[in-house]
Design a protein around this motif. Structure first.
Motif, short mmCIF file in Angstrom:
data_model
loop_
_atom_site.label_atom_id
_atom_site.label_comp_id
_atom_site.label_asym_id
_atom_site.label_seq_id
_atom_site.Cartn_x
_atom_site.Cartn_y
_atom_site.Cartn_z
N ALA A 85 6.45 -3.77 -13.25
CA ALA A 85 5.80 -2.65 -12.50
C ALA A 85 6.53 -2.79 -11.05
O ALA A 85 7.34 -3.39 -10.62
CB ALA A 85 4.27 -3.21 -12.04
N CYS A 86 6.06 -1.61 -10.23
CA CYS A 86 6.46 -1.57 -9.09
C CYS A 86 5.41 -2.34 -8.18
O CYS A 86 4.24 -2.14 -8.12
CB CYS A 86 6.40 -0.20 -8.21
N THR A 87 5.94 -3.54 -7.38
CA THR A 87 4.79 -4.37 -6.84
C THR A 87 4.78 -4.35 -5.20
O THR A 87 4.45 -5.01 -4.62
CB THR A 87 5.39 -5.74 -7.20
N ASP A 88 5.56 -3.52 -4.56
CA ASP A 88 5.68 -3.06 -3.24
C ASP A 88 4.49 -2.54 -2.66
O ASP A 88 4.19 -1.40 -2.95
CB ASP A 88 6.85 -2.12 -3.25
N THR A 89 3.55 -3.30 -1.98
CA THR A 89 2.54 -2.49 -1.74
C THR A 89 2.62 -1.83 -0.23
O THR A 89 1.61 -1.40 0.05
CB THR A 89 1.75 -3.83 -1.05
N PHE A 122 -4.84 -1.92 5.89
CA PHE A 122 -4.51 -1.82 4.56
C PHE A 122 -4.09 -3.48 4.05
O PHE A 122 -3.37 -3.79 3.08
CB PHE A 122 -3.30 -1.20 4.19
N TYR A 123 -4.44 -4.45 4.80
CA TYR A 123 -4.03 -5.89 4.65
C TYR A 123 -5.20 -6.79 4.10
O TYR A 123 -6.25 -6.88 4.70
CB TYR A 123 -3.49 -6.26 6.00
N GLN A 124 -5.05 -7.58 3.13
CA GLN A 124 -5.98 -8.47 2.68
C GLN A 124 -5.97 -9.90 3.53
O GLN A 124 -4.79 -10.50 3.65
CB GLN A 124 -5.68 -8.77 1.21
N LYS A 125 -6.75 -10.09 4.26
CA LYS A 125 -6.96 -11.10 4.87
C LYS A 125 -7.63 -12.48 4.32
O LYS A 125 -7.74 -13.55 5.01
CB LYS A 125 -7.67 -10.79 6.30
N PHE A 126 -8.27 -12.06 3.24
CA PHE A 126 -8.95 -13.34 2.31
C PHE A 126 -8.92 -12.99 1.10
O PHE A 126 -9.43 -11.88 0.60
CB PHE A 126 -10.37 -13.44 2.91
N THR A 127 -8.26 -14.00 0.22
CA THR A 127 -8.68 -13.90 -1.15
C THR A 127 -8.86 -15.39 -1.71
O THR A 127 -8.51 -16.31 -1.18
CB THR A 127 -7.10 -13.38 -1.88
N LYS A 128 -10.00 -15.34 -3.04
CA LYS A 128 -10.14 -16.59 -3.51
C LYS A 128 -10.57 -16.12 -5.06
O LYS A 128 -11.57 -15.67 -4.99
CB LYS A 128 -11.47 -17.19 -2.52
N GLU A 140 4.74 0.54 -0.79
CA GLU A 140 5.18 1.94 -1.29
C GLU A 140 3.89 2.88 -1.23
O GLU A 140 2.92 2.89 -1.89
CB GLU A 140 5.73 1.60 -2.44
N TRP A 141 4.18 4.40 -0.73
CA TRP A 141 3.10 5.27 -0.56
C TRP A 141 3.52 6.49 -1.28
O TRP A 141 2.85 7.42 -1.25
CB TRP A 141 2.92 5.30 0.85
N ASN A 142 4.31 6.51 -2.07
CA ASN A 142 4.87 7.50 -3.14
C ASN A 142 3.71 7.36 -4.25
O ASN A 142 4.05 6.83 -5.26
CB ASN A 142 6.25 7.55 -3.51
N GLY A 143 2.83 8.03 -4.13
CA GLY A 143 1.70 7.90 -5.11
C GLY A 143 2.10 8.49 -6.58
O GLY A 143 1.92 7.83 -7.80
N LYS A 144 3.02 9.49 -6.70
CA LYS A 144 3.56 10.08 -8.02
C LYS A 144 4.37 9.09 -8.55
O LYS A 144 4.11 8.80 -9.87
CB LYS A 144 4.16 11.27 -7.66
N TYR A 145 5.07 8.60 -7.94
CA TYR A 145 6.21 7.55 -8.40
C TYR A 145 5.21 6.22 -9.03
O TYR A 145 5.20 5.72 -10.08
CB TYR A 145 7.24 7.09 -7.54
N MET A 146 4.45 5.80 -8.19
CA MET A 146 3.47 4.64 -8.35
C MET A 146 2.79 4.82 -9.60
O MET A 146 2.50 3.78 -10.43
CB MET A 146 2.63 4.23 -7.25
N MET A 147 1.94 5.97 -9.70
CA MET A 147 1.39 5.97 -10.82
C MET A 147 2.11 6.37 -12.21
O MET A 147 1.35 5.90 -13.23
CB MET A 147 0.29 7.37 -10.67
N HIS A 148 3.06 7.07 -12.08
CA HIS A 148 4.05 7.11 -13.20
C HIS A 148 4.61 5.71 -13.51
O HIS A 148 4.61 5.33 -14.93
CB HIS A 148 5.17 8.22 -12.81
N ASN A 189 -4.57 0.30 -1.25
CA ASN A 189 -3.31 1.16 -1.39
C ASN A 189 -2.97 1.50 -2.53
O ASN A 189 -3.81 1.32 -3.42
CB ASN A 189 -2.11 0.35 -0.53
N ILE A 190 -1.94 2.55 -2.72
CA ILE A 190 -1.84 3.00 -3.98
C ILE A 190 -1.27 2.14 -4.99
O ILE A 190 -1.69 2.09 -6.36
CB ILE A 190 -0.79 3.99 -3.77
N TYR A 191 -0.78 1.24 -4.59
CA TYR A 191 -0.50 -0.01 -5.72
C TYR A 191 -1.67 -0.52 -6.13
O TYR A 191 -1.51 -0.89 -7.56
CB TYR A 191 0.42 -1.10 -4.80
#
Length: 313
Positions: free
Chosen positions: A78-82, A272-278, A84-92, A139-141
């Motif tokens: 997958a494209c894992t670049d968070t 657009f930034y996750q400050k917390f995950t658990k 990346e805002w090219n939505g057409k590329y990301m969805m394809h 984000n689109i990712y």
């Protein structure tokens, strides 16, 4: 035969390494080697063949029986670049490709295990559960990952072969060098020290807490789910949130440094930034999996030692 997409990537190559340890060598690597440096991730592994990701896709779309005797597909590509805002590329690349591969696996009754992402939880402020009400991509990712999870949930109602998604939290460890900006904070802090710089953290990093999981532990979860033919979408994290400040202090201790440079939080990341995950691991544990994860300090030190082989600590 086992097929691993993204097989020359970070988690994909670690899956192959673990498969090799289990004496699996009939492995087809599917990847895009435009970034040729990724070859080093698989140069020491035993595989049976390699195919470009687009050639592979066309093969399964035009000839459903192109590959025979496939025991499992591990879909890590997958494209894992968070950023990346090219939505057409990301969805394809992330969504449509995943759908094509999933549908082929269902038609061929092949177990399908794929990479989802904890990024789908967005600004979750508590433990993250594998339910739609907790999902809020930033984000689109993360949207591409969430949408495929939704597609999988529908497929699970009728599929007769296993379908299993792992929502990776902050995975770190060996074979991530090629990821550049998307490599873990552990890799970047160590690299800064190696080049004579003080490690950099965003101002307020003591409040930024993520669930870090060592890549070997993430792979163990995935292979266990495959071996037990389990279907569903599961969190793949340690269940512990650790601040970036704590991670930096582990690395500083290893290098016997004590200076950190604090830099302003980038305007481009605000909102657009996750400050917390658990990760909430209740669902995973109900499958019978008994977590035995490396403590963050042990895992980081093991990884850092591999990045600094000439240093004695």
């Amino acid at each position: 035969m086992v097929i691993v997409t993204g097989g020359a990537g970070f988690i994909g190559s670690n899956i192959i390494h673990s498969l090799n340890e289990k004496n699996y060598t009939d492995i087809l690597v599917v990847d895009n080697l435009n970034n040729g440096i990724k070859f080093s991730n698989i140069s020491d592994l035993h595989i049976s063949d390699y195919i470009d990701k687009e050639s592979f896709r066309m093969s399964i779309l035009t000839n459903k029986n192109f590959f025979r005797n496939v025991e499992a597909v591990f879909h890590e590509g997958a494209c894992t670049d968070t950023t990346e805002w090219n939505g057409k590329y990301m969805m394809h690349n992330n969504y449509q490709y995943s759908k094509d591969l999933l549908n082929w696996c269902i038609q061929q009754s092949i177990p399908f295990l794929y990479a989802s992402s904890a990024s789908v939880y967005g600004h979750c402020k508590d433990e993250c559960l594998e339910e739609s009400k907790y999902e809020s991509p930033l984000n689109i990712y993360s949207y591409s990952k969430m949408l495929f999870d939704h597609y999988v949930r529908k497929a699970l109602t009728t599929a007769k072969s296993p379908i299993c998604g792992c929502r990776y939290f902050n995975v770190y460890g060996e074979k991530e060098t090629h990821k550049n900006n998307m490599a873990s904070i552990i890799f970047h802090l160590n690299k800064q020290i190696q080049t004579g710089k003080d490690p950099q953290l965003f101002i307020g990093s003591h409040n930024f807490k993520r669930d870090f999981i060592y890549v070997k532990d993430a792979v163990s979860i995935k292979l266990w789910l495959w071996e037990k033919t389990i279907s569903g979408i599961f969190n793949c994290g340690s269940g512990v949130a650790t601040s970036f400040q704590e991670v930096a202090e582990i690395i500083l201790e290893f290098h016997k440094k004590n200076e950190i440079e604090y830099i302003p939080f980038p305007e481009s990341l605000k909102g657009f930034y996750q400050k917390f995950t658990k990760a909430n691991l209740t669902k995973l544990k109900k499958t019978g999996y008994v977590p035995s994860f490396k403590h963050i300090k042990i895992g980081v030190l093991e990884y850092i030692k591999s990045l600094n082989p000439t240093m004695k600590r």
